[in-house]
Design a protein around this motif. Structure first.
Motif, PDB file in Angstrom:
ATOM      1  N   THR A 145       0.791  -1.270  -0.086  1.00 34.72           N
ATOM      2  CA  THR A 145      -0.176   0.075  -0.044  1.00 34.72           C
ATOM      3  C   THR A 145       0.931   1.289   0.011  1.00 34.72           C
ATOM      4  N   PRO A 146       0.465   2.398  -0.228  1.00 36.77           N
ATOM      5  CA  PRO A 146       0.998   3.530  -0.284  1.00 36.77           C
ATOM      6  C   PRO A 146       1.731   3.820   1.284  1.00 36.77           C
ATOM      7  N   ASP A 147       1.000   3.545   2.338  1.00 39.32           N
ATOM      8  CA  ASP A 147       1.316   3.511   3.468  1.00 39.32           C
ATOM      9  C   ASP A 147       2.499   2.854   3.716  1.00 39.32           C
ATOM     10  N   ASP A 148       2.468   1.567   3.148  1.00 41.58           N
ATOM     11  CA  ASP A 148       3.773   0.959   3.580  1.00 41.58           C
ATOM     12  C   ASP A 148       5.090   1.471   2.677  1.00 41.58           C
TER      13      ASP A 148
ATOM     14  N   PRO B 205       7.888   9.722  -0.671  1.00 42.76           N
ATOM     15  CA  PRO B 205       6.540   9.963  -1.071  1.00 42.76           C
ATOM     16  C   PRO B 205       6.014   9.261  -2.100  1.00 42.76           C
ATOM     17  N   VAL B 206       4.491   8.879  -2.106  1.00 40.34           N
ATOM     18  CA  VAL B 206       3.943   8.165  -3.267  1.00 40.34           C
ATOM     19  C   VAL B 206       3.454   9.339  -4.190  1.00 40.34           C
ATOM     20  N   LEU B 207       3.747   9.224  -5.392  1.00 44.01           N
ATOM     21  CA  LEU B 207       3.461  10.150  -6.581  1.00 44.01           C
ATOM     22  C   LEU B 207       2.354   9.765  -7.376  1.00 44.01           C
ATOM     23  N   GLY B 208       2.219   8.324  -7.307  1.00 44.65           N
ATOM     24  CA  GLY B 208       1.068   7.672  -8.158  1.00 44.65           C
ATOM     25  C   GLY B 208       1.033   6.305  -7.726  1.00 44.65           C
ATOM     26  N   ILE B 209      -0.480   5.869  -7.857  1.00 39.27           N
ATOM     27  CA  ILE B 209      -0.966   4.602  -7.775  1.00 39.27           C
ATOM     28  C   ILE B 209      -1.479   3.938  -8.821  1.00 39.27           C
ATOM     29  N   VAL B 210      -0.983   2.933  -9.586  1.00 34.33           N
ATOM     30  CA  VAL B 210      -1.389   2.321 -10.876  1.00 34.33           C
ATOM     31  C   VAL B 210      -2.202   1.208 -10.457  1.00 34.33           C
ATOM     32  N   PRO B 211      -3.405   1.091 -10.776  1.00 35.05           N
ATOM     33  CA  PRO B 211      -4.225  -0.255 -10.527  1.00 35.05           C
ATOM     34  C   PRO B 211      -3.830  -1.428 -11.495  1.00 35.05           C
TER      35      PRO B 211
ATOM     36  N   GLU C 151       6.378  -2.648  -7.455  1.00 35.48           N
ATOM     37  CA  GLU C 151       5.159  -3.311  -7.971  1.00 35.48           C
ATOM     38  C   GLU C 151       4.604  -3.691  -6.539  1.00 35.48           C
ATOM     39  N   SER C 152       3.222  -3.445  -6.192  1.00 37.56           N
ATOM     40  CA  SER C 152       2.570  -3.805  -5.120  1.00 37.56           C
ATOM     41  C   SER C 152       2.385  -5.351  -4.894  1.00 37.56           C
ATOM     42  N   ARG C 153       2.851  -5.692  -3.645  1.00 35.34           N
ATOM     43  CA  ARG C 153       2.883  -7.035  -3.047  1.00 35.34           C
ATOM     44  C   ARG C 153       4.010  -7.869  -3.508  1.00 35.34           C
ATOM     45  N   ASN C 154       4.616  -7.430  -4.613  1.00 36.17           N
ATOM     46  CA  ASN C 154       5.603  -8.430  -5.157  1.00 36.17           C
ATOM     47  C   ASN C 154       7.023  -7.856  -5.089  1.00 36.17           C
ATOM     48  N   THR C 155       7.257  -6.720  -4.605  1.00 38.94           N
ATOM     49  CA  THR C 155       8.502  -6.111  -3.817  1.00 38.94           C
ATOM     50  C   THR C 155       8.743  -6.085  -2.512  1.00 38.94           C
TER      51      THR C 155
ATOM     52  N   THR D 210      -6.686  -4.874  -1.269  1.00 37.45           N
ATOM     53  CA  THR D 210      -6.066  -3.884  -0.253  1.00 37.45           C
ATOM     54  C   THR D 210      -6.798  -2.722  -0.024  1.00 37.45           C
ATOM     55  N   PRO D 211      -7.857  -2.754   0.680  1.00 36.09           N
ATOM     56  CA  PRO D 211      -8.644  -1.400   0.704  1.00 36.09           C
ATOM     57  C   PRO D 211      -7.737  -0.296   1.496  1.00 36.09           C
ATOM     58  N   TYR D 212      -7.677   0.801   1.104  1.00 33.51           N
ATOM     59  CA  TYR D 212      -6.697   1.750   1.604  1.00 33.51           C
ATOM     60  C   TYR D 212      -7.304   3.147   1.770  1.00 33.51           C
ATOM     61  N   GLY D 213      -7.051   3.870   3.038  1.00 31.64           N
ATOM     62  CA  GLY D 213      -7.539   5.009   3.001  1.00 31.64           C
ATOM     63  C   GLY D 213      -8.703   5.355   3.575  1.00 31.64           C
ATOM     64  N   GLY D 214      -9.677   4.271   3.810  1.00 27.48           N
ATOM     65  CA  GLY D 214     -11.124   4.429   3.971  1.00 27.48           C
ATOM     66  C   GLY D 214     -12.167   4.336   2.848  1.00 27.48           C
ATOM     67  N   TYR D 215     -11.298   4.058   1.463  1.00 29.83           N
ATOM     68  CA  TYR D 215     -12.106   4.050   0.480  1.00 29.83           C
ATOM     69  C   TYR D 215     -11.402   3.099  -0.561  1.00 29.83           C
ATOM     70  N   ASP D 216     -12.031   3.076  -1.723  1.00 25.78           N
ATOM     71  CA  ASP D 216     -11.499   1.942  -2.772  1.00 25.78           C
ATOM     72  C   ASP D 216     -10.816   2.610  -3.777  1.00 25.78           C
TER      73      ASP D 216
END
Length: 752
Positions: free
Chosen positions: A492-495, A503-509, A689-693, A725-731
């Motif tokens: 997650t960005p929190d991680d 800082p997290v500049l972008g989140i790509v689904p 890469e989320s979850r694989n790094t 992985t719900p994050y930040g209170g919304y999807d």
């Protein structure tokens, strides 16, 4: 496809050269320390809620398992019945006073707590448990131990006496272990509870504890009274013997000294006044009376002696004289009456005169005798006073002599009086103890006898399931937290911010099933495209001058989506009217030319080795304002090409024609290519890469970049599965896929 670059140079400069900012605003160690501070400061409830949501199935499984185990354990438990007896404990017993009234007990608030705590301790004591065991005969056999579910001593364990002693110890232990004493708040009531698998046995033992406690209390009182009586009897015997000895000594001494004391009627003890002192008191009293009588007689005689005879009061008050005086007065009157007729020598007158003279003589004689009697009274009183005074003087000497002889007598008398008083006090106390010992009421009474319970008190299904639920929740949460602490992946960005301090500049689904990166980027309404629009916006605010003119896109390892990210960043910058040059900097495993669809005959390797010029290797793409340099032939040592001065010269010339240069660099780990590029370019965009790094991989890459003072603008988190992985209170999937079908499954497609 080549483009005309007007020879070896560009028409004119469009911006400055590559900006190597070093540590200015981009030192990685500072970023990591800042992230660690963010992680340590405060309690982030949102983070923990996210952890619980991510591991909700684990927590749910722990809860279900705990409930099943709790239910099975409850059903397998032996039912336990609890019988309760209620007793009342008063602070003190009522005392019967001498007048037959009863004195109510008086409570002391200070000592009351200690008193009741003592009673509770006596109820729980081993001696009371032994008394109950003996009164019920529980130690005579193994029946009680068996009914309580305990293990009876085996026949082989020692001789009969040892087995009996061991059985007794086990019985007492079971009695004390299953007994509970609970005072009723705000009252003097105490509940005695006993637990047993047999409801009848539970009631019998609870009642036995109450009855034996009362009997033990009464026995302690009688034992205390018996001890007092024995002690008083000993003291009375000793005092009586001493009293008799003192009396004998006193009598013997009085007989030897001729001391006779007269005891007043009603007086206690053997004391009193001596006979001589008694006589002295009586005679001295008579002497005082005699002295008073003498003084009165003397005064009366003094007046009678000096006064005329007929003026003495006693003479005037004498009735005989008063009568004779009346007769004389009558004769005098008759004489004076007849004197007017007769002469004094007349016989009748002479006879009358002789009668008057005779009465006068009688009066004088009586008056004289009265005066003589007054003198005689004075003389008698004087003689009596002298006589009494002589007797007093004689008795005074006797009394003084007796006092000298009575010193030892008085000592013996005082000792006798003391012994008699002590003896009387001991006798009185002995009588009181004998009376109160028989009439004192007990301060403990049974209010409610224990009845066999109709339903078991243990196990309680509700409480056990509630405890199992709490245990399951606790174990599930603990397991989730342990797994989270041991989890090295970055999901997650929190991680990213917490574990890497970046800082997290972008989140790509994740791409939807069957969708390619090019298709998603070309669809401006897709969540994939929207994510890179957001990344472009973030880059425009990453520096005071907007998006960096030269950017390196890299990752810790291959396959994390850096090539797609580099292409998407370049494409989105070109869409807003910027002239963008996209360069494939992976000289070991190039893939960008396949993504764009341009041949790879010459490119960066040719340019850096001097085999071609910049206009010769730049190719125009199908997108306006987007130009591309492929990898070119694979060189034998790419690190030497990146470390030369030709790269800086190339970037300098390229920036005269293009607004932005985006380099799709190689992975950081394993080779020196990416650090060399980061040191030259200055601005680096790191792809995860989320979850694989793993965190260790990302930190290792960050460490290598920090060693060459590479400025990392931030992190792009790719392949983020918001549904998992719900994050930040919304999807996030909702934000990035508006207008898409939510039922379409996602797939972990990794674009090159």
């Amino acid at each position: 496809m080549e483009i005309d670059m007007h020879g070896d140079g560009f028409a004119g400069p469009r911006s400055g050269g590559p900006q190597r900012q070093g540590n200015e605003g981009g030192d990685l160690s500072a970023l990591r320390s800042q992230g660690a501070a963010v992680e340590e400061n405060g309690f982030d409830i949102g983070r923990y809620i996210g952890i619980l949501l991510r591991h909700r199935f684990l927590i749910g499984g722990a809860i279900v398992a705990a409930l099943i185990i709790g239910l099975a354990a409850t059903l397998l438990m032996t039912p336990i019945y609890t019988a309760k007896a209620t007793i009342q404990i008063d602070r003190e017993t009522q005392q019967v006073l001498g007048n037959g009234t009863e004195a109510a007990p008086r409570d002391n608030l200070v000592n009351g707590v200690e008193f009741f705590e003592t009673q509770y301790g006596l109820l729980r004591s081993r001696s009371l448990a032994e008394r109950v065991a003996d009164s019920m005969g529980l130690a005579n056999s193994n029946d009680f131990i068996t009914r309580m579910g305990g293990e009876a001593p085996s026949v082989e364990e020692g001789n009969a006496a040892e087995r009996t002693a061991q059985r007794r110890r086990r019985v007492v232990g079971l009695l004390r272990a299953n007994l509970s004493v609970a005072p009723v708040r705000g009252s003097r009531l105490v509940t005695i509870s006993f637990n047993s698998p047999d409801p009848q046995l539970a009631a019998q033992v609870a009642n036995a504890f109450a009855e034996n406690f009362i009997q033990a209390s009464l026995e302690r009182k009688f034992e205390s009274s018996s001890y007092v009586r024995e002690f008083l009897e000993q003291q009375i015997a000793q005092t009586k013997a001493k009293l008799e000895e003192t009396e004998r000594t006193l009598v013997e001494y009085a007989s030897g000294q001729q001391i006779i004391n007269i005891t007043e009627p009603g007086a206690e003890g053997g004391g009193g006044q001596s006979l001589a002192a008694n006589n002295l008191v009586a005679i001295n009293s008579a002497l005082a009376d005699a002295r008073a009588a003498r003084v009165a007689a003397e005064e009366k005689w003094r007046q009678a002696r000096s006064a005329p005879l007929m003026s003495i009061p006693d003479v005037l008050q004498n009735t005989s004289i008063q009568r004779l005086s009346e007769q004389r007065s009558q004769l005098d009157a008759e004489y004076q009456q007849k004197l007017a007729v007769y002469q004094p020598d007349y016989p009748e007158m002479v006879q009358l005169r002789s009668r008057i003279d005779e009465l006068e003589g009688q009066i004088n004689a009586l008056a004289t005798s009265i005066r003589d009697s007054i003198r005689a009274q004075f003389e008698i009183a004087s003689n009596q006073e002298r006589s009494l005074q002589a007797q007093v003087n004689g008795l005074t000497g006797d009394v003084l002599d007796l006092r000298d002889r009575s010193i030892q007598y008085n000592i013996l008398q005082r000792e006798l009086d003391t012994s008699r008083t002590l003896y009387d006090g001991l006798l009185q106390r002995y009588k009181e103890v004998g009376v109160t010992g028989g009439v004192t009421t007990n301060n403990i009474s049974v209010i409610d006898m224990a009845m066999p319970p109709g339903a078991p008190s243990k196990p309680d299904m509700t409480i056990n399931l509630l405890m199992a639920l709490l245990l399951g929740i606790g174990l599930g949460v603990a397991a989730a937290l342990v797994i989270e602490m041991l989890d090295e992946s970055i999901a997650t960005p929190d991680d990213v911010e917490r574990k890497l301090g970046l800082p997290v500049l972008g989140i790509v689904p994740l791409l939807t099933k069957g969708e390619t990166a090019l298709t998603a980027l070309n669809d401006i309404r897709s969540g994939f495209s929207e994510a890179y629009y957001s990344l472009r916006t973030a880059l425009q605010f990453s520096t005071p001058d907007g998006a960096p003119p030269v950017m390196l896109v890299t990752s810790s390892r291959p396959g994390e989506g850096k090539s797609t990210t580099a292409y998407a960043v370049a494409l989105n910058l070109a869409r807003i009217g910027k002239r963008v040059l996209l360069a494939d900097g992976d000289l070991r495993n190039p893939s960008m030319h396949r993504l764009i669809g341009i041949e790879n005959s010459q490119g960066m390797s040719s340019l850096l080795s001097g085999g071609a010029t910049l206009p010769q290797v730049v190719r125009k793409t199908s997108h306006e304002n987007l130009f591309f340099i492929s990898c070119g032939p694979l060189p034998p040592n790419p690190a030497e090409l990146w470390g030369g001065e030709r790269l800086r010269e190339t970037l300098h010339h390229a920036l005269q024609e293009f607004d932005h240069i985006v380099i799709d660099g190689p992975p950081v780990l394993g080779f020196a290519d990416a650090p060399l590029l980061a040191a030259t370019v200055g601005s680096t965009l790191f792809v995860l890469e989320s979850r694989n790094t793993r965190r260790a991989q990302a930190k290792g890459a960050m460490k290598r970049l920090s060693m060459v003072h590479g400025q990392v603008l931030g992190v792009v988190l790719t392949k983020f599965n918001a549904t998992a992985t719900p994050y930040g209170g919304y999807d996030y999937a909702y934000d990035y896929t508006y207008g898409a079908d939510p039922d379409v499954p996602t797939t972990d497609k990794k674009p090159k």
